[in-house]
Design a protein around this motif. Sequence first.
Motif, PDB file in Angstrom:
ATOM      1  N   MET B  97     -10.066   5.951  10.530  1.00 44.87           N
ATOM      2  CA  MET B  97      -8.893   5.281  11.115  1.00 44.87           C
ATOM      3  C   MET B  97      -7.912   6.344  11.631  1.00 44.87           C
ATOM      4  N   PRO B  98      -7.819   6.540  12.960  1.00 49.70           N
ATOM      5  CA  PRO B  98      -6.849   7.519  13.444  1.00 49.70           C
ATOM      6  C   PRO B  98      -5.436   7.089  13.036  1.00 49.70           C
ATOM      7  N   PRO B  99      -4.556   8.024  12.630  1.00 51.02           N
ATOM      8  CA  PRO B  99      -3.211   7.634  12.191  1.00 51.02           C
ATOM      9  C   PRO B  99      -2.476   6.768  13.219  1.00 51.02           C
ATOM     10  N   TYR B 100      -2.706   7.016  14.529  1.00 53.01           N
ATOM     11  CA  TYR B 100      -1.963   6.210  15.501  1.00 53.01           C
ATOM     12  C   TYR B 100      -2.415   4.751  15.485  1.00 53.01           C
ATOM     13  N   VAL B 101      -3.693   4.500  15.222  1.00 51.42           N
ATOM     14  CA  VAL B 101      -4.166   3.104  15.154  1.00 51.42           C
ATOM     15  C   VAL B 101      -3.560   2.425  13.928  1.00 51.42           C
ATOM     16  N   MET B 102      -3.508   3.178  12.803  1.00 52.81           N
ATOM     17  CA  MET B 102      -2.911   2.595  11.604  1.00 52.81           C
ATOM     18  C   MET B 102      -1.420   2.323  11.842  1.00 52.81           C
ATOM     19  N   ALA B 103      -0.757   3.229  12.560  1.00 58.29           N
ATOM     20  CA  ALA B 103       0.668   3.024  12.852  1.00 58.29           C
ATOM     21  C   ALA B 103       0.864   1.733  13.664  1.00 58.29           C
ATOM     22  N   TYR B 104      -0.007   1.506  14.642  1.00 57.81           N
ATOM     23  CA  TYR B 104       0.117   0.276  15.454  1.00 57.81           C
ATOM     24  C   TYR B 104      -0.065  -0.969  14.581  1.00 57.81           C
ATOM     25  N   THR B 105      -1.078  -0.924  13.720  1.00 53.38           N
ATOM     26  CA  THR B 105      -1.349  -2.107  12.900  1.00 53.38           C
ATOM     27  C   THR B 105      -0.227  -2.317  11.870  1.00 53.38           C
ATOM     28  N   PHE B 106       0.365  -1.223  11.382  1.00 52.17           N
ATOM     29  CA  PHE B 106       1.429  -1.377  10.387  1.00 52.17           C
ATOM     30  C   PHE B 106       2.695  -1.982  10.985  1.00 52.17           C
ATOM     31  N   VAL B 145       1.716   6.183   6.477  1.00 54.94           N
ATOM     32  CA  VAL B 145       0.581   6.112   7.413  1.00 54.94           C
ATOM     33  C   VAL B 145      -0.284   7.369   7.303  1.00 54.94           C
ATOM     34  N   PHE B 146       0.341   8.543   7.358  1.00 56.86           N
ATOM     35  CA  PHE B 146      -0.449   9.783   7.300  1.00 56.86           C
ATOM     36  C   PHE B 146      -1.122   9.950   5.927  1.00 56.86           C
ATOM     37  N   SER B 147      -0.389   9.635   4.871  1.00 59.05           N
ATOM     38  CA  SER B 147      -0.943   9.856   3.533  1.00 59.05           C
ATOM     39  C   SER B 147      -2.182   8.997   3.291  1.00 59.05           C
ATOM     40  N   PHE B 148      -2.102   7.730   3.732  1.00 59.64           N
ATOM     41  CA  PHE B 148      -3.215   6.832   3.432  1.00 59.64           C
ATOM     42  C   PHE B 148      -4.383   6.967   4.414  1.00 59.64           C
ATOM     43  N   THR B 149      -4.192   7.713   5.510  1.00 62.02           N
ATOM     44  CA  THR B 149      -5.350   7.989   6.382  1.00 62.02           C
ATOM     45  C   THR B 149      -5.910   9.384   6.112  1.00 62.02           C
ATOM     46  N   VAL B 292      -6.427   1.350  -8.976  1.00 65.25           N
ATOM     47  CA  VAL B 292      -5.982   2.654  -8.449  1.00 65.25           C
ATOM     48  C   VAL B 292      -6.864   3.073  -7.269  1.00 65.25           C
ATOM     49  N   CYS B 293      -8.150   2.776  -7.357  1.00 69.11           N
ATOM     50  CA  CYS B 293      -9.055   3.148  -6.261  1.00 69.11           C
ATOM     51  C   CYS B 293      -8.968   2.164  -5.100  1.00 69.11           C
ATOM     52  N   LEU B 294      -8.667   0.924  -5.409  1.00 64.88           N
ATOM     53  CA  LEU B 294      -8.618  -0.087  -4.335  1.00 64.88           C
ATOM     54  C   LEU B 294      -7.378   0.099  -3.451  1.00 64.88           C
ATOM     55  N   LEU B 295      -6.273   0.492  -4.075  1.00 62.03           N
ATOM     56  CA  LEU B 295      -5.002   0.556  -3.344  1.00 62.03           C
ATOM     57  C   LEU B 295      -5.074   1.433  -2.083  1.00 62.03           C
ATOM     58  N   PRO B 296      -5.501   2.699  -2.187  1.00 64.72           N
ATOM     59  CA  PRO B 296      -5.565   3.509  -0.966  1.00 64.72           C
ATOM     60  C   PRO B 296      -6.546   2.961   0.067  1.00 64.72           C
ATOM     61  N   LEU B 297      -7.628   2.382  -0.438  1.00 65.24           N
ATOM     62  CA  LEU B 297      -8.613   1.806   0.479  1.00 65.24           C
ATOM     63  C   LEU B 297      -8.034   0.593   1.201  1.00 65.24           C
ATOM     64  N   LEU B 298      -7.265  -0.180   0.434  1.00 68.43           N
ATOM     65  CA  LEU B 298      -6.650  -1.387   0.992  1.00 68.43           C
ATOM     66  C   LEU B 298      -5.641  -1.024   2.088  1.00 68.43           C
ATOM     67  N   ILE B 299      -4.757  -0.063   1.750  1.00 68.07           N
ATOM     68  CA  ILE B 299      -3.706   0.309   2.703  1.00 68.07           C
ATOM     69  C   ILE B 299      -4.276   1.118   3.877  1.00 68.07           C
ATOM     70  N   LEU B 303      -6.410  -3.243   5.286  1.00 75.13           N
ATOM     71  CA  LEU B 303      -5.289  -3.919   5.962  1.00 75.13           C
ATOM     72  C   LEU B 303      -5.289  -3.662   7.469  1.00 75.13           C
ATOM     73  N   PRO B 304      -5.388  -2.398   7.911  1.00 75.54           N
ATOM     74  CA  PRO B 304      -5.422  -2.170   9.361  1.00 75.54           C
ATOM     75  C   PRO B 304      -6.584  -2.894  10.044  1.00 75.54           C
ATOM     76  N   ILE B 305      -7.753  -2.903   9.384  1.00 72.94           N
ATOM     77  CA  ILE B 305      -8.915  -3.574   9.984  1.00 72.94           C
ATOM     78  C   ILE B 305      -8.633  -5.079  10.094  1.00 72.94           C
ATOM     79  N   LEU B 306      -8.063  -5.652   9.019  1.00 70.71           N
ATOM     80  CA  LEU B 306      -7.755  -7.093   9.044  1.00 70.71           C
ATOM     81  C   LEU B 306      -6.793  -7.416  10.184  1.00 70.71           C
ATOM     82  N   GLU B 307      -5.795  -6.545  10.377  1.00 69.24           N
ATOM     83  CA  GLU B 307      -4.826  -6.788  11.438  1.00 69.24           C
ATOM     84  C   GLU B 307      -5.492  -6.701  12.822  1.00 69.24           C
ATOM     85  N   LEU B 308      -6.373  -5.698  12.985  1.00 65.75           N
ATOM     86  CA  LEU B 308      -7.076  -5.563  14.270  1.00 65.75           C
ATOM     87  C   LEU B 308      -7.932  -6.808  14.535  1.00 65.75           C
TER      88      LEU B 308
END
Lengths: 216, 541
Positions: B97-106, B145-149, B292-299, B303-308
């Motif tokens: 997930m490029p950070p810019y795509v995650m930024a758009y979805t967020f 955005v940067f941390s979770f990507t 703990v493992c799901l949270l970073p994967l989710l964010i 979440l970005p995939i669901l939004e897309l």
Amino acid sequence: MTTNVLKIEQLSYSYIGSNRVLDNLELEIQAGERVGLLGPSGCGKSTLLRLIAGLEKPDVGSITILGNLVSGHRAMVPPENRKVGLVVQEKALFPHMSVKDNIIFGIRKEKNKNKVVSDLLEILKITSLSEKFPHEISGGEQQRVALARSIAPAPKLLMLDEPFSALDQSLKNELYSEISKVISEKQITILLVTHDVDEAKILTDRQLEIADLQKK
Amino acid sequence: MRFSNFSLWRFFPYLVLIVFTAPLFVVLASLFGEYSENWAHLFEYVLVDYVSTTVTLVVGVSVLVFLIGTTTAWIVTNYNFLGRNVFEWALILPLAMPPYVMAYTFTGLFDPYGDANNLVRDFFQLSNETVVFPNFRNVYGAIIVFSFTLYPYVYLVCRSAFLNQSKSMKEAARILGLSQIQVFYSLALPIARPAVIGGLVLAIMETLSDFGAVDHFAIQTFTTGIFRTWYGMYDLGTAMQLASFLLLTIGILFLIERSARTRRNYTSNNSSFSPQSELKLKGLNSLIAFSVCLLPLLIGFILPILELVQWAYQSNLAFFNQKFFITAFNTLSLAICSGIICAYIALLINFSMRFAPNQAINKLSFLLSIGYVIPGLILAVGLVQLYLYLDNSILQSSKFFLTGSLVGLVLAYIIKTYASANSSIESGYERLSKSLDNSARVLGAGSWTLLRKIHMPLLKTSLFTSILLVMSDVVKELPATLILRPFNFDTLAVSTYLYAAEERMHQAAAPAIAIVVVGLIPIILLTKMIRESRVSVKNDN
């Protein structure tokens, strides 16, 4: 009249950042001779073969093959143009090529390549393996293929670098007789490197200690 | 023949090195040029903002990436819990997930009238003015955005380091009185420190390189500053001088990362190594590890995939129009072309370094990979200046121009992605015994025959992997493409950026999904390696 196949004069070599492994070495081998080179591990036997093959460049001294200077002052003929053969312990068969293609590799541009290959396959009793790949055959069979591959281009000098050290004794005995037969038939000049005195006596006519070749 | 081929093989890496580093020297040379009056404006109004925002961003991302990366890596290597086998590889998915795509979805999710706020308002029947989620269009949103990507950079190196740490060493620590948690932070982490630093530096460099996400959040960082100075003030000289400062910072980070990489070995196993044993977690502990493992994967991914997907669904897939297919074709052609050229350059360089070893080029070879850490924007700034010079001098009499050409763009991609191509070819060569070369050469094979008949067939997989890795990087690349592309020539990344800039998010969904799908290619390859690594660690022992 005998011909000098190999003549080494005042040859010295050291690895980068370490002591001299070969110092002022002299050696002459005549056509048809079978020479065994003996010495303990680390004394520079294999290095000498690599120098003769052109895989390393000597610090000083010269190497002449059939009267042509191949290593010396301002001369360094690359390995592919030296017309020597080299068989090493690890065989180094090309894993993506069949047995037949491995043997053909050195004579791929020659017209009679198929005849040469089938003759060698027959002499070394590996005809049935010709279409197999190296990983499909045993260690002894791989060594036969490596030998056939080195003999195919009819080298002026065949160098064997402890080719049998990884094999068991019964397999060694079998290979000794086959190789002796091939060498005699093809009248190949041999330089065998080994630390096994008995092996050297079986396969060669003249045995030399590498330490004795170096003039202090 | 007297080693004539050697000179060709010796010369080739130097030629490539000159081409690859030329744009960087062009940028750095600007430091010795004239400083325009725009510097006074920059000093007075924006430079402090650029520096402070960039520092805040880097510090925030470093802390979060460290926490997420090390914790998840420790949990998946030491504990057996619900979903562990999936998390082990799924935790690297955000890398696609490029950070810019995650930024758009967020922003699409968490803006006051975004989908997440709407959903919560509808569910709890809140008024339209109620805003549940905080505003993400600021530096703190960018840190998230940067941390979770980017946390997978730390996760990957830590997982490998933890996996190679001996069980008996940890058991000795437990006997000496350390709790399980103490073993983590006072033993395992310090031992893995070089690896952690290496991963952190990579994440920081990616953060400093980004343009799309910070531009979307309208944050004043060095990269947006360079872009605005160039395109807003029309002052390429000052933009290059700004870029030089960023380049020097990244250069220092690059050296730190290299040094960390060379020291990474002490985390590996020794003769008395005994493999990891996994502690089986049950009940609440298993649930905590799972969460703990799901949270970073989710964010970072779900979440970005669901939004897309939601955008795609809302537009009834109408975005699959002619324009999308032309853009996808442009991107794919560029990616394939760059992938093949880059992989073959990497092959030739590695071959030349093996065939005609040379201490000088061995020491300088790391500079060939420097494009990977150089922000696309800085690379583009240097290349534009270089292309302008070449177009106005050497190429003036010809009809060919580098500026705004596909050739110029492909060269930028090659410089930027060489490291990816090289990593695969280099590891392929490491597995290829030198005795094969010796045998082939003694049997009469010259350099080209050796390359064509022996190396290329044996390195087929490495070459293919190399092409795929470059393709994936090219598809994601935004700033260099934005600046160097020919007029009216869009790629998927540019198309996503342009739609997002106009807040036409539904139309941005198609190219964004396509980018993520292509980005999954190296992730799948990595996943395969991750699965094999655990098996091999077990088998080795």
